[in-house]
Design a protein around this motif. Structure first.
Motif: not given
Length: 597
Positions: A68-75
């Motif tokens: 959930m703290r990855s760039f993919y999830q945030v994007a």
């Protein structure tokens, strides 16, 4: 910004709650400024912060895509993949891919075309910023002893930089840090040239769904930007893109040329108009009629009036924001689609700037705040027409494990642990002085007394969006090949959605043509003998400066670079009008003003 719905959506995976506990967006304990990207990159004093920011972005890229703290999830919070982030579903109001897209409901969490557009993006920026700072602090401790203290202090002061793309510097190009494939930085292991994570993000899983032959990146070197009924498809292992060519590679010359050439014609005039607005509703989003009611799924042009003749309407905070998205992403570029834009890292530099402008506007109009209005587009957790106000949860951003941030929580942005250098200089001054600073900063040109505008009235739904309508003056031969560097080019109206109106409403776009008139030597003096257009017959005064049939040329350009006629693009009316700033109410929307030609 527009909603580009396709008939079906590919769900790349089902997201779940973070294994390390709910993601809580916490404010910083100390206040430090978000810096201008030009200074951030060019000032040697900020070099350690730049080193850390680049490495921190890469660290978020490298996290597993399901983290959930990855760039993919945030994007993915903003638009696609239209799945719950960190377990935030909205309960019975949760978006359903199978049915809700047919109603025009938006499947991401973001608020566009609503009064929460400025405030929703504030905790969103704080989330990505806090994750980057956390990575930076861990990286700082890895530097050798002779550099460690410097980098620990840099990580403490690091805040997300902003790019003011309406700054005059952008007329000469865009920051190289956004387009150079590689960047040299000082890492804990010494100087290294690395792949630049601020240029693009490589998708770890498929984004959107495969399209017909020729419309997928895997079809390169014969790739063709897909039609406007579908989001472009990005397979796993492919990067985000800007102005893709047939080989699915960036066309940086087009990117730089289009952004730079619109600073004077679109960006600066847009902000100059916006900072006259003291009413939050009209400032915040573009889906507003002159009677304060809102319009559904209208993500292009300017606020449409109830009566389409005889009212001057201007850019809002969101409208100028939209124009940048389209001009930076280009044909088929991720930034040009609301469902995909956040996967391009430049999104966050853009929205750091949007937050800066919102903060400065708050200083100019401190008593103006969020009225209660319906969410006309819906979101992942909110139904269409659900009531919004300052106490609406800004999902999915948690303030604690059990409560979400609200607009009322983020009104004082310095309490969140960041500020802007301009605000530090201005906050001791009065609102009028702050507004004067903003108007001077974004004044389009010296001829700001008597201004001339083309107003284009458009019926939505004639074409699938997004598309542009370029405006030329006094050039009957203008066509799709006519460059936007032509002295006859005045600007554009951006249509970000082709969704059919639910209520027979119209979109109104305005383009400031004063600077083009000056370039061409067209007389712009006021003539008291001029008569207004007859709004009953539509006939123009024979003494008018402009004949819209011969002097104003509209060139609608689709997102696949094809040209259509104004009628096919939904254009139903073209007007030219002028006004003098010193002789009308500065809050332009409260009365009918101007001379019509």
């Amino acid at each position: 910004m527009g909603l580009t719905h396709s008939s079906s959506y590919h769900i790349s995976h089902v997201r779940s709650v973070s294994t390390s506990g709910p993601v809580v967006v916490e404010p910083f304990s100390d206040i430090y400024p978000r810096l201008d990207i030009w200074d951030f990159c060019d000032n040697e004093a900020y070099a350690p912060q730049l080193d850390l920011l680049v490495q921190s972005y890469q660290a978020l890229f490298d996290r597993p895509y399901y983290d959930m703290r990855s760039f993919y999830q945030v994007a993915g919070i903003h638009g696609l993949p239209f799945d719950p982030y960190d377990g935030v579903t909205g309960g019975a109001h949760e978006y359903k891919n199978e049915t809700d897209w047919q109603t025009g409901r938006f499947g991401g969490y973001c608020h566009h075309g609503s009064v929460l557009f400025p405030t929703w993006h504030r905790p969103y920026m704080l989330l990505i910023e806090s994750l980057l700072v956390n990575e930076a602090q861990q990286i700082a401790y890895q530097y050798p002893d002779n550099e460690k203290e410097k980098y620990i202090e840099a990580s403490k002061q690091l805040r997300h930089p902003y790019w003011d793309w309406a700054d005059n510097k952008t007329m000469n190009g865009i920051p190289k840090v956004f387009i150079t494939p590689e960047i040299e930085i000082n890492t804990p292991k010494g100087k290294k040239k690395i792949k630049n994570p601020l240029k693009s993000f490589t998708l770890p899983v498929d984004l959107a769904h495969p399209l017909g032959k020729g419309n997928n990146p895997t079809d390169k070197p014969n790739y063709i930007v897909p039609d406007l009924k579908n989001n472009p498809y990005t397979p796993a292992g492919y990067p985000t893109i800007r102005y893709p060519d047939n080989n699915y590679e960036d066309q940086d010359d087009l990117l730089v040329g289009n952004v730079s050439s619109h600073v004077a014609t679109v960006f600066k005039p847009g902000w100059y108009q916006t900072f006259h607005f003291g009413d939050f509703l009209r400032f915040s989003s573009h889906g507003v009629r002159s009677d304060d009611s809102q319009m559904p799924n209208r993500f292009g042009g300017h606020p449409p009036p109830t009566v389409i003749n005889g009212t001057s309407h201007f850019a809002s905070f969101e409208t100028t924001h939209d124009a940048f998205h389209l001009l930076f992403g280009g044909l088929g570029g991720h930034m040009g689609y609301v469902d995909l834009a956040t996967f391009d890292p430049v999104f966050f530099f853009h929205h750091s700037n949007m937050d800066r402008l919102f903060a400065l506007w708050q200083g100019a109009f401190p008593d103006s705040w969020i009225p209660k209005k319906p969410n006309i587009n819906g979101s992942y957790t909110e139904l269409i027409n659900e009531e919004l106000d300052e106490n609406t949860d800004l999902t999915p951003f948690r303030k604690t494990k059990t409560e979400f941030w609200k607009s009322s929580d983020v009104r004082d942005f310095e309490k969140l642990g960041y500020t802007y250098l301009e605000w530090q200089k201005l906050k001791s001054q009065g609102p009028k002085q702050i507004q004067s600073y903003l108007l001077e900063l974004y004044k389009p040109d010296p001829h700001y007394g008597e201004r001339f505008f083309v107003k284009v009235i458009i019926e939505p739904g004639k074409l699938a969006g997004p598309y542009l309508i370029r405006v030329f003056i006094d050039l009957p031969t203008a066509n799709i090949q006519t460059p936007t560097t032509s002295p006859h080019y005045a600007g554009l109206v951006g249509m970000w959605s082709g969704n059919k109106a639910h209520d027979n409403s119209f979109v109104v776009g305005t383009v400031d043509i004063t600077a083009a008139m000056i370039r061409l030597g067209i007389r712009a003096q006021t003539h008291e003998s001029l008569q207004e257009v007859n709004t009953t017959t539509g006939l123009l005064s024979p003494t008018a400066i402009f004949d819209v049939y011969s002097d104003i040329q509209l060139i609608p350009v689709l997102h696949n670079n094809e040209c259509v006629s104004p009628k096919e693009a939904g254009v139903v009316s073209i007007e030219v009008y002028s006004f003098e700033h010193s002789k009308v109410n500065p809050n332009f929307l409260v009365e009918d003003t101007g001379r019509y030609y």
